[in-house]
Design a protein around this motif. Structure first.
Motif, PDB file in Angstrom:
ATOM      1  N   VAL A 243      36.685  50.121  95.468  1.00 39.71           N
ATOM      2  CA  VAL A 243      36.039  51.101  96.204  1.00 39.71           C
ATOM      3  C   VAL A 243      35.648  51.924  94.954  1.00 39.71           C
ATOM      4  CG1 VAL A 243      37.491  53.293  97.385  1.00 39.71           C
ATOM      5  CG2 VAL A 243      37.726  51.331  98.038  1.00 39.71           C
ATOM      6  N   LEU A 244      34.326  53.028  95.182  1.00 36.37           N
ATOM      7  CA  LEU A 244      34.275  53.903  94.408  1.00 36.37           C
ATOM      8  C   LEU A 244      34.326  54.604  94.711  1.00 36.37           C
ATOM      9  CD1 LEU A 244      32.712  54.486  91.044  1.00 36.37           C
ATOM     10  CD2 LEU A 244      30.651  54.147  92.499  1.00 36.37           C
ATOM     11  N   THR A 245      34.133  56.260  93.985  1.00 35.01           N
ATOM     12  CA  THR A 245      34.563  58.522  94.385  1.00 35.01           C
ATOM     13  C   THR A 245      34.055  58.291  93.138  1.00 35.01           C
ATOM     14  OG1 THR A 245      35.983  59.837  94.961  1.00 35.01           O
ATOM     15  CG2 THR A 245      36.550  58.317  93.210  1.00 35.01           C
ATOM     16  N   ALA A 246      32.869  59.009  93.292  1.00 31.96           N
ATOM     17  CA  ALA A 246      31.960  59.906  92.377  1.00 31.96           C
ATOM     18  C   ALA A 246      32.065  61.420  93.493  1.00 31.96           C
ATOM     19  CB  ALA A 246      30.682  60.088  92.690  1.00 31.96           C
ATOM     20  N   ASN A 247      32.435  62.533  92.338  1.00 28.17           N
ATOM     21  CA  ASN A 247      31.949  63.890  92.417  1.00 28.17           C
ATOM     22  C   ASN A 247      30.376  64.296  91.688  1.00 28.17           C
ATOM     23  OD1 ASN A 247      31.171  66.716  92.252  1.00 28.17           O
ATOM     24  ND2 ASN A 247      33.943  66.750  92.363  1.00 28.17           N
ATOM     25  N   LEU A 248      29.387  64.431  92.698  1.00 33.58           N
ATOM     26  CA  LEU A 248      27.946  64.374  92.261  1.00 33.58           C
ATOM     27  C   LEU A 248      27.620  66.372  91.947  1.00 33.58           C
ATOM     28  CD1 LEU A 248      26.360  62.579  95.414  1.00 33.58           C
ATOM     29  CD2 LEU A 248      27.504  61.673  93.502  1.00 33.58           C
ATOM     30  N   LEU A 249      28.104  67.162  92.356  1.00 33.92           N
ATOM     31  CA  LEU A 249      28.616  68.803  90.859  1.00 33.92           C
ATOM     32  C   LEU A 249      27.239  68.799  92.273  1.00 33.92           C
ATOM     33  CD1 LEU A 249      29.957  70.259  88.862  1.00 33.92           C
ATOM     34  CD2 LEU A 249      28.583  69.321  87.501  1.00 33.92           C
ATOM     35  N   ALA A 250      27.557  68.898  93.571  1.00 33.87           N
ATOM     36  CA  ALA A 250      26.736  69.785  93.971  1.00 33.87           C
ATOM     37  C   ALA A 250      24.827  69.498  94.200  1.00 33.87           C
ATOM     38  CB  ALA A 250      26.500  71.357  93.810  1.00 33.87           C
ATOM     39  N   GLY A 251      25.091  67.945  93.990  1.00 34.64           N
ATOM     40  CA  GLY A 251      23.714  67.034  93.858  1.00 34.64           C
ATOM     41  C   GLY A 251      23.719  67.179  92.246  1.00 34.64           C
ATOM     42  N   ALA A 252      24.280  66.718  91.651  1.00 30.76           N
ATOM     43  CA  ALA A 252      22.991  67.198  90.507  1.00 30.76           C
ATOM     44  C   ALA A 252      23.611  66.107  89.523  1.00 30.76           C
ATOM     45  CB  ALA A 252      23.737  68.287  89.163  1.00 30.76           C
ATOM     46  N   ALA A 253      24.178  65.819  90.054  1.00 24.96           N
ATOM     47  CA  ALA A 253      24.720  64.281  89.433  1.00 24.96           C
ATOM     48  C   ALA A 253      23.355  62.818  89.286  1.00 24.96           C
ATOM     49  CB  ALA A 253      25.247  63.390  89.773  1.00 24.96           C
ATOM     50  N   ASP A 254      23.065  62.439  88.743  1.00 24.20           N
ATOM     51  CA  ASP A 254      22.214  61.351  88.041  1.00 24.20           C
ATOM     52  C   ASP A 254      22.020  59.350  89.095  1.00 24.20           C
ATOM     53  OD1 ASP A 254      20.487  59.918  87.706  1.00 24.20           O
ATOM     54  OD2 ASP A 254      21.295  58.453  85.939  1.00 24.20           O
ATOM     55  N   PRO A 255      21.314  60.361  90.509  1.00 16.65           N
ATOM     56  CA  PRO A 255      21.800  59.322  91.470  1.00 16.65           C
ATOM     57  C   PRO A 255      21.477  57.897  90.960  1.00 16.65           C
ATOM     58  CG  PRO A 255      19.230  60.354  91.646  1.00 16.65           C
ATOM     59  CD  PRO A 255      20.406  61.093  90.000  1.00 16.65           C
ATOM     60  N   TRP A 256      20.539  57.417  89.860  1.00 14.31           N
ATOM     61  CA  TRP A 256      19.860  56.127  89.492  1.00 14.31           C
ATOM     62  C   TRP A 256      21.589  55.357  88.989  1.00 14.31           C
ATOM     63  CZ3 TRP A 256      20.508  53.067  85.064  1.00 14.31           C
ATOM     64  CH2 TRP A 256      20.110  51.985  85.312  1.00 14.31           C
ATOM     65  N   THR A 257      22.113  55.958  87.630  1.00 11.69           N
ATOM     66  CA  THR A 257      23.792  55.855  88.028  1.00 11.69           C
ATOM     67  C   THR A 257      24.474  54.815  88.816  1.00 11.69           C
ATOM     68  OG1 THR A 257      22.994  57.494  85.471  1.00 11.69           O
ATOM     69  CG2 THR A 257      25.406  56.107  85.794  1.00 11.69           C
ATOM     70  N   LEU A 258      23.922  55.538  89.100  1.00 11.75           N
ATOM     71  CA  LEU A 258      25.432  55.858  90.755  1.00 11.75           C
ATOM     72  C   LEU A 258      25.035  54.519  91.278  1.00 11.75           C
ATOM     73  CD1 LEU A 258      28.025  56.231  92.611  1.00 11.75           C
ATOM     74  CD2 LEU A 258      26.541  57.999  94.159  1.00 11.75           C
ATOM     75  N   VAL A 259      23.645  54.359  91.903  1.00 11.06           N
ATOM     76  CA  VAL A 259      23.145  53.178  92.894  1.00 11.06           C
ATOM     77  C   VAL A 259      23.461  51.923  91.542  1.00 11.06           C
ATOM     78  CG1 VAL A 259      21.031  52.037  93.731  1.00 11.06           C
ATOM     79  CG2 VAL A 259      21.871  54.733  93.746  1.00 11.06           C
ATOM     80  N   ASP A 260      23.114  52.518  90.216  1.00 11.41           N
ATOM     81  CA  ASP A 260      23.147  51.111  89.300  1.00 11.41           C
ATOM     82  C   ASP A 260      24.660  50.717  89.156  1.00 11.41           C
ATOM     83  OD1 ASP A 260      21.367  49.278  87.974  1.00 11.41           O
ATOM     84  OD2 ASP A 260      23.191  50.266  86.021  1.00 11.41           O
ATOM     85  N   LEU A 261      25.958  51.363  89.599  1.00 13.24           N
ATOM     86  CA  LEU A 261      27.274  51.163  89.045  1.00 13.24           C
ATOM     87  C   LEU A 261      27.311  50.148  90.500  1.00 13.24           C
ATOM     88  CD1 LEU A 261      29.721  51.285  87.600  1.00 13.24           C
ATOM     89  CD2 LEU A 261      30.188  53.229  88.670  1.00 13.24           C
TER      90      LEU A 261
ATOM     91  N   ALA B  15      18.955  61.832  99.921  1.00 13.75           N
ATOM     92  CA  ALA B  15      17.332  61.547  99.993  1.00 13.75           C
ATOM     93  C   ALA B  15      17.262  60.750  98.636  1.00 13.75           C
ATOM     94  CB  ALA B  15      16.426  62.605  99.809  1.00 13.75           C
ATOM     95  N   GLU B  16      17.306  60.887  97.813  1.00 13.66           N
ATOM     96  CA  GLU B  16      18.152  60.634  96.214  1.00 13.66           C
ATOM     97  C   GLU B  16      17.725  59.147  96.093  1.00 13.66           C
ATOM     98  OE1 GLU B  16      15.270  61.278  93.031  1.00 13.66           O
ATOM     99  OE2 GLU B  16      14.879  62.277  95.370  1.00 13.66           O
ATOM    100  N   LEU B  17      19.232  59.220  96.998  1.00 10.99           N
ATOM    101  CA  LEU B  17      19.704  57.922  97.074  1.00 10.99           C
ATOM    102  C   LEU B  17      19.227  56.712  97.668  1.00 10.99           C
ATOM    103  CD1 LEU B  17      23.744  59.459  96.487  1.00 10.99           C
ATOM    104  CD2 LEU B  17      22.849  57.938  94.767  1.00 10.99           C
ATOM    105  N   ASP B  18      19.702  56.810  98.732  1.00 14.26           N
ATOM    106  CA  ASP B  18      18.268  56.051  99.839  1.00 14.26           C
ATOM    107  C   ASP B  18      17.011  55.858  98.991  1.00 14.26           C
ATOM    108  OD1 ASP B  18      20.586  55.992 101.709  1.00 14.26           O
ATOM    109  OD2 ASP B  18      19.109  57.430 102.725  1.00 14.26           O
TER     110      ASP B  18
END
Length: 327
Positions: A103-121, A141-144
């Motif tokens: 289970v992974l939890t991530a706060n994206l800071l109003a969408g400003a977080a880097d989507p590549w880092t999240l998807v890669d993890l 949209a970026e994550l997809d």
């Protein structure tokens, strides 16, 4: 004249010694009693640092041979360490014989977080369930675009511009999903669903995001949002509550939630002192632990790791869990 000066200096030194030990003693009382009110809400988040700092007046009082201030300083240090140190020590886990789930939890800071880092993890660690906070349409949209829709095809999403959005992604089928609307001043929402992992009973997962006590007029919302979190059901379905709680284990409302039947995953494996928020914008604020994965006491925690998330002021928390076997 010399005698007079000495008689005057003794009570002054005694008063200074008591002033040195008083802050730590007061902090200890506030934490033990649960005085999460006003500015103490923010202050108590830094209790682990207060525990470490309490050694300074203790050493000083011992060096000055001030007996009673030293006694108070010693009791303060012992009490604070007793409250904080267990988070750095692993505890026995239940004998769960079912499948492993990450289970992974991530706060994206109003969408400003880097989507590549999240998807890669998610890809490299084979994350089974992802919960996100401050989830926006652009982030979705970026994550997809980066392939999250293929890695985790099951989802319960509520993307919102700004900070209220929430989302839950899963590799495994979900049902009974929905969105909880909190009453705090920011209007945070919480996505939830029941995840079916092969070989285990269904487990309800929710993305937690109570209001932040960033100002004195927000502490009421903070307390109300924490009280509104779903309690554990130790005699019912399995439950996992993960996200940005805007609270540490030194806050009484979060401890009350744990008392319903949850365990803090990080503290269970001795990783409960690794900071998950701040400072990433240059502020001289030491990191605190406000992102958590809370698990039903029947779920075994195997490991917890904290990962950086560029673009966000939070770090991601990944918990490897073992569920009970399906009967």
């Amino acid at each position: 004249m010399t005698i007079g000066r000495r008689s005057w200096a003794v009570p002054v030194w005694t008063a200074l010694c008591w002033l040195a030990v008083a802050p730590g003693a007061g902090w200890t009382v506030a934490r033990l009693v649960g005085l999460d009110r006003g500015p103490l809400v923010q202050a108590l988040a830094f209790t682990p640092y207060a525990a470490a700092g309490s050694l300074v007046p203790l050493v000083l009082m011992l060096a000055l041979r001030r007996r009673w201030p030293a006694v108070v300083a010693a009791l303060t240090t012992v009490a604070l360490l007793a409250m904080v140190a267990p988070r750095a020590l692993p505890t026995p886990q239940p004998s769960a014989g079912g499948p492993t789930v990450r289970v992974l939890t991530a706060n994206l800071l109003a969408g400003a977080a880097d989507p590549w880092t999240l998807v890669d993890l998610v890809r490299t660690e084979r994350v089974d369930v992802l919960v996100v906070q401050e989830f926006t349409p652009t982030a979705q949209a970026e994550l997809d675009r980066l392939g999250l829709d293929r890695l985790m095809p099951y989802r319960q999403l509520n993307p919102v511009v700004g900070t209220p959005g929430s989302g839950l992604y899963s590799r495994h089928p979900i049902n009974d999903g929905g969105i909880r609307q909190l009453r705090g001043g920011w209007g945070f929402t919480q996505a939830y669903a029941t995840v079916t992992v092969p070989g285990a009973p269904p487990v309800r997962v929710e993305s937690a995001h109570p209001a932040a006590p960033y100002a004195l007029d927000q502490t009421g919302y903070w307390r109300a949002d924490l009280a509104a979190q779903p309690a554990a059901t130790p005699d019912g379905p399995l439950s996992i509550l993960a996200g940005d709680f805007n609270a540490t284990l030194d806050h009484a409302p979060l401890r009350a939630l744990l008392d319903t039947g949850y365990a803090d995953a990080a503290a269970s494996v001795g990783a409960g002192l690794t900071g998950t928020w701040g400072p990433y914008d240059g502020d001289l604020i030491p990191p605190v632990v406000i992102d958590h994965v809370l698990v039903d006491h029947r779920i075994a925690v195997r490991a917890v790791a904290v990962h950086p998330l560029p673009g966000s002021d939070h770090r991601m928390v990944l918990a490897e869990l073992r569920l009970p076997a399906q009967r």
